[in-house]
Design an enzyme around this catalytic site. Structure first.
Site, PDB file in Angstrom:
ATOM      1  N   THR A 124     -26.868 -31.635   1.014  1.00  0.00           N
ATOM      2  CA  THR A 124     -25.585 -30.978   1.526  1.00  0.00           C
ATOM      3  C   THR A 124     -24.673 -32.113   0.874  1.00  0.00           C
ATOM      4  O   THR A 124     -24.877 -33.231   0.328  1.00  0.00           O
ATOM      5  CB  THR A 124     -25.639 -31.174   2.750  1.00  0.00           C
ATOM      6  OG1 THR A 124     -25.440 -32.297   3.434  1.00  0.00           O
ATOM      7  CG2 THR A 124     -26.651 -30.445   3.544  1.00  0.00           C
ATOM      8  N   CYS A 125     -23.416 -31.792   1.171  1.00  0.00           N
ATOM      9  CA  CYS A 125     -22.317 -32.882   0.758  1.00  0.00           C
ATOM     10  C   CYS A 125     -22.457 -33.893   1.605  1.00  0.00           C
ATOM     11  O   CYS A 125     -21.728 -35.090   0.931  1.00  0.00           O
ATOM     12  CB  CYS A 125     -20.747 -32.013   1.005  1.00  0.00           C
ATOM     13  SG  CYS A 125     -20.482 -31.411   2.561  1.00  0.00           S
ATOM     14  N   GLU A 140     -21.445 -30.419  15.010  1.00  0.00           N
ATOM     15  CA  GLU A 140     -21.146 -29.188  14.056  1.00  0.00           C
ATOM     16  C   GLU A 140     -21.947 -28.265  13.759  1.00  0.00           C
ATOM     17  O   GLU A 140     -23.683 -28.823  13.973  1.00  0.00           O
ATOM     18  CB  GLU A 140     -20.349 -29.945  12.669  1.00  0.00           C
ATOM     19  CG  GLU A 140     -21.394 -30.971  11.795  1.00  0.00           C
ATOM     20  CD  GLU A 140     -22.254 -30.513  10.731  1.00  0.00           C
ATOM     21  OE1 GLU A 140     -21.899 -29.252  10.613  1.00  0.00           O
ATOM     22  OE2 GLU A 140     -23.123 -31.004  10.000  1.00  0.00           O
ATOM     23  N   GLN A 171     -23.043 -26.528  11.103  1.00  0.00           N
ATOM     24  CA  GLN A 171     -23.286 -25.927   9.752  1.00  0.00           C
ATOM     25  C   GLN A 171     -24.775 -26.533   9.614  1.00  0.00           C
ATOM     26  O   GLN A 171     -25.744 -26.023   8.820  1.00  0.00           O
ATOM     27  CB  GLN A 171     -22.633 -26.568   8.783  1.00  0.00           C
ATOM     28  CG  GLN A 171     -21.496 -25.489   8.387  1.00  0.00           C
ATOM     29  CD  GLN A 171     -20.746 -25.949   7.309  1.00  0.00           C
ATOM     30  OE1 GLN A 171     -20.720 -27.209   6.859  1.00  0.00           O
ATOM     31  NE2 GLN A 171     -20.261 -25.081   6.300  1.00  0.00           N
ATOM     32  N   GLN A 213     -28.107 -25.273   7.012  1.00  0.00           N
ATOM     33  CA  GLN A 213     -28.579 -25.888   5.932  1.00  0.00           C
ATOM     34  C   GLN A 213     -29.973 -26.428   6.042  1.00  0.00           C
ATOM     35  O   GLN A 213     -30.650 -26.481   4.955  1.00  0.00           O
ATOM     36  CB  GLN A 213     -27.681 -27.167   5.469  1.00  0.00           C
ATOM     37  CG  GLN A 213     -26.063 -26.630   5.278  1.00  0.00           C
ATOM     38  CD  GLN A 213     -25.242 -27.942   5.333  1.00  0.00           C
ATOM     39  OE1 GLN A 213     -25.356 -28.917   6.165  1.00  0.00           O
ATOM     40  NE2 GLN A 213     -23.891 -27.994   4.786  1.00  0.00           N
ATOM     41  N   GLY A 247       6.510 -17.957   5.742  1.00  0.00           N
ATOM     42  CA  GLY A 247       6.246 -19.046   4.827  1.00  0.00           C
ATOM     43  C   GLY A 247       4.890 -18.832   4.055  1.00  0.00           C
ATOM     44  O   GLY A 247       4.314 -17.637   4.303  1.00  0.00           O
ATOM     45  N   ALA A 248       4.745 -19.710   3.383  1.00  0.00           N
ATOM     46  CA  ALA A 248       3.534 -19.407   2.550  1.00  0.00           C
ATOM     47  C   ALA A 248       2.814 -20.834   2.071  1.00  0.00           C
ATOM     48  O   ALA A 248       2.364 -21.162   1.118  1.00  0.00           O
ATOM     49  CB  ALA A 248       4.021 -18.847   1.096  1.00  0.00           C
ATOM     50  N   LYS A 304      -0.006 -23.553   2.079  1.00  0.00           N
ATOM     51  CA  LYS A 304      -1.243 -23.674   1.806  1.00  0.00           C
ATOM     52  C   LYS A 304      -2.318 -23.734   3.052  1.00  0.00           C
ATOM     53  O   LYS A 304      -3.252 -22.968   3.235  1.00  0.00           O
ATOM     54  CB  LYS A 304      -1.733 -25.048   0.964  1.00  0.00           C
ATOM     55  CG  LYS A 304      -1.530 -24.841  -0.548  1.00  0.00           C
ATOM     56  CD  LYS A 304      -2.695 -24.064  -1.230  1.00  0.00           C
ATOM     57  CE  LYS A 304      -2.500 -23.602  -2.568  1.00  0.00           C
ATOM     58  NZ  LYS A 304      -3.319 -22.665  -3.013  1.00  0.00           N
ATOM     59  N   MET A 305      -1.963 -24.445   3.836  1.00  0.00           N
ATOM     60  CA  MET A 305      -2.627 -24.597   5.296  1.00  0.00           C
ATOM     61  C   MET A 305      -2.551 -23.211   5.946  1.00  0.00           C
ATOM     62  O   MET A 305      -3.689 -22.845   6.880  1.00  0.00           O
ATOM     63  CB  MET A 305      -1.998 -25.559   6.132  1.00  0.00           C
ATOM     64  CG  MET A 305      -2.490 -25.933   7.138  1.00  0.00           C
ATOM     65  SD  MET A 305      -4.117 -26.977   6.775  1.00  0.00           S
ATOM     66  CE  MET A 305      -5.007 -26.915   8.227  1.00  0.00           C
TER      67      MET A 305
END
Lengths: 422, 273
Positions: free
Chosen positions: A48-49, A115, A117, A121, A190-191, A193-194
């Site tokens: 995994t990462c 967490e 995940q 995995q 707005g636009a 990224k978050m």
């Protein structure tokens, strides 16, 4: 039995090296096959990462597999010098390896404790290995047990409670106010990224409509197109604020767009409650708007605070989770030992019983006429007791050694000593 | 054997269920919630057996309170099965227990030890209308109790939201929207029933030639209760008042209901309205 977990993770290994050591989906089958052929062992690779770990097991262990061998293999696979890899590799054996996997799957060894995940995995890693035929009886039993451990840790402790990502926490907050969304309108201001990720989460709730507004009509159109919404002119902001239920604000405005006074005027036109997700920095909405009833406002400060509180709360559940892991580790080793030693103990008992019968058959005719029935029973009982006492030592030694996770040597010795068949 | 069942039996079961629900808040474990529901179901079964064997009349406060507690216990069991992860029992069980405890203030009516609901053939003339009067008021009371529970939950949830408590931390509750919906349905159902019950009661009173006595706590309690309900509906639909204020007003209505129940009795079998 030989069981070993060798690998590296985020604790000591930098991301750069972890990335180079990671096994991609395409290279994983070849790595599993190589491990299986080269060391004649069962193998599961968890990549995994945050970690790269190899779980290797063998029923009979003529030569141990260690971190040096794994470093060599990694060098061959990833063209990273062994000298660079080796210092980062940790090695857990037998009971330690069992405990390590249970801690990993229970997300106690994760970057963000609790967490969710990692359990998935680990499951994927096991299923991949199983598909490629590198899972045998040991790793099958171990990973099946690991699934139960993950479930116990998540359900019996509060370690997985709450969501720590900003977007998930924001959506969870919305769910505390609204229960159905097919009649709700989402307004995106707005636009940023978050906002994209949060909007993606909000879209999963399937709202009735999504409205997008921006100082730049072109940007509003672009965002609306991307999310299947409708662009609304910036000048109509107050009108749409009055008729939307969920407001997601992500502008880059240096000053708050909606002050308390402006909101008061908007609220006078509203009928239902509003949830305002102000994830802009600096803030778009005056925090004084929040009343927890008609206007539920949450901003980045709150979301970060919520995340900290969740993580803080999760830490309280680490000790109970560790207790579950210890309990399950013992249980696994005991079950495994029973499975492994059962046939040998049965053979030993049968052998002693057969020998007792043989001796009795030779002895009894010689004492014919000299023994009463009680005397005969006493001799038979004494010999049974003798046999049991002989067995007690080896069986106890097997159990003791297996608690330390290395009962295989003794098992072999017993087979040889008593000439038991495999 | 069923004759041996007392109010203490089911009261204790509900109390244990409540204690387990409270422990669940601090130390959450699925098995604990399951055990709490088990105790709740056991209490409900004992409660049902008690009502079936003892048959307390609905015309007495004792019978009314016990039947009301029984309906709310069903509401609790339904909720704790349907909303397994929610802190449902913490809000419903205290009301159930409170009603059971309140019955200790009213001795069972031994004289009318016949049936909770009278046989249909005995319901003629005034007895029929008395039964309708009591029945309507009783159903309205159920609505008020449910409105009360949802209002308390609403206030707690609004408080959590105001304090920005992380979702999933502490007690888990239904959303504000769902709670408001539950409250609205309960009140919308209770108001016509209450109005019907009060009107039938007034008609019965005039038929008997009795005068309206403003010093009678039953008359005061009933009138104020009806007025509060009318105000609740006006504020909701006339002024479009929502949320916290409405929840607070529903709690006031519940307090009045308890007062009305404690000060009067609902005449199903011919008592005075």
């Amino acid at each position: 039995m030989m069981l070993v977990a060798i690998g590296c993770n985020f604790h000591k290994t930098p991301l750069d090296l972890r990335e180079r050591l990671a096994f991609s989906e395409t290279r994983l089958p070849a790595a599993l096959a190589e491990l299986s052929v080269r060391y004649g062992c069962e193998a599961v690779i968890l990549s995994t990462c945050n970690r790269v770990e190899l779980y290797l097991a063998r029923l009979i262990a003529p030569a141990p597999i260690d971190a040096d061998l794994v470093a060599e293999l990694m060098t061959e696979f990833h063209q990273v010098p062994a000298a660079e890899v080796r210092p980062h590799l940790y090695e857990q054996r037998d009971a330690g390896a069992v405990r390590h996997l249970f801690r990993v799957v229970g997300s106690l060894d994760s970057l963000i404790v609790g967490e969710g995940q990692i359990a998935g995995q680990v499951k994927t890693a096991y299923e991949t290995a199983q598909r490629h035929g590198t899972v045998g009886p040991i790793l099958h039993a171990l990973f099946q047990h690991a699934r139960l451990v993950a479930k116990r840790v998540r359900t019996e402790t509060g370690i997985a409670r709450g969501k720590v990502s900003v977007s998930s926490a924001a959506v969870d907050y919305v769910r505390q106010v609204f229960s159905h969304f097919d009649d709700k309108t989402v307004l995106v201001i707005g636009a940023g990224k978050m906002g994209e990720l949060t909007l993606r989460h909000l879209r999963q709730l399937k709202p009735r409509a999504i409205l997008v507004t921006n100082r730049s009509p072109a940007k509003a159109e672009a965002v609306a197109k991307g999310c299947g919404g409708t662009a609304v002119p910036w000048e109509q902001l107050d009108d749409v604020l009055a008729r939307t239920d969920i407001i997601l604000s992500t502008t880059g405005a240096p000053e708050p767009i909606v002050t308390r006074k402006r909101w008061k005027a908007v609220q006078a036109r509203r009928t239902g409650p509003a949830v305002i997700l102000d994830i802009a920095v600096p803030r778009d909405f005056d925090p004084a708007i929040h009343d927890g009833d008609r206007a539920c406002l949450i901003n980045m400060d709150d979301l970060n605070d919520i995340r900290d509180r969740i993580l803080q709360d999760r830490l309280k559940h680490v000790a109970p989770a560790e207790a579950i892991i210890e309990q399950e580790q013992k249980k696994f080793l005991k079950e495994w030992s029973r499975k492994q030693h059962g046939p040998v103990i049965a053979q030993l008992t049968q052998w002693i019983e057969a020998e007792r019968q043989t001796v009795l058959r030779q002895l009894m005719p010689r004492l014919n006429g000299q023994l009463t029935d009680e005397g005969r029973a006493a001799i038979e009982g004494a010999m049974r007791l003798f046999g049991n006492r002989i067995l007690h030592g080896p069986i106890s030694a097997l159990a003791d050694e297996n608690h330390e996770g290395a009962g295989h040597t003794l098992l072999e010795a017993l087979r040889k000593l008593f000439r038991l068949q495999e | 054997m069923l004759e041996g069942i007392s109010r203490f039996c089911f009261g204790a079961s509900y109390a244990v269920a409540l204690i387990l629900e409270l422990i669940q808040l601090i130390w959450p474990r699925p098995v604990q919630r399951l055990t709490a529901t088990g105790f709740g179901i056991a209490g409900l079964l004992a409660h049902t057996a008690y009502l079936a064997v003892q048959r307390p009349p609905l015309s007495s406060q004792f019978g009314t309170l016990l039947l009301l507690a029984w309906i709310l216990a069903i509401f609790y069991v339904y909720g704790s099965i349907h909303y397994r992860k929610m802190a449902w029992g913490i809000f419903v069980l205290p009301v159930v227990l409170g009603l059971v405890l309140l019955t200790y203030s009213f001795p069972p009516d031994e004289s009318s030890h016949t049936t909770i609901i009278p046989a249909l053939d005995s319901l003629r003339g005034e007895r029929f209308w008395s039964f309708i009067h009591g029945g309507l008021l009783f159903l309205a009371a159920v609505g008020v109790c449910i409105g009360f529970v949802s209002s308390v939950m609403y206030l707690v949830q609004a408080r959590r939201l105001r304090a920005k408590v992380p979702p999933g931390q502490g007690m888990r509750l239904l959303s504000l929207e769902r709670l408001e919906e539950m409250n609205r349905r309960a009140i919308n159902l209770a108001f016509p029933l209450l109005t019907g019950g009060v009107l039938v009661g007034i008609a019965l009173m005039f038929q008997r030639g009795e005068a309206w006595d403003w010093t009678d706590p039953r008359a005061i309690g009933g009138t104020i209760l009806w007025l509060v309900f009318a105000l609740l509906l006006y504020l909701r639909y006339g002024v479009h008042l929502r949320g916290r204020r409405l929840a607070q007003l529903t709690i006031v209505a519940f307090a009045l209901l308890v007062f009305a129940l404690a000060s009067s009795h609902t005449p199903v079998q011919g008592g005075s309205p």
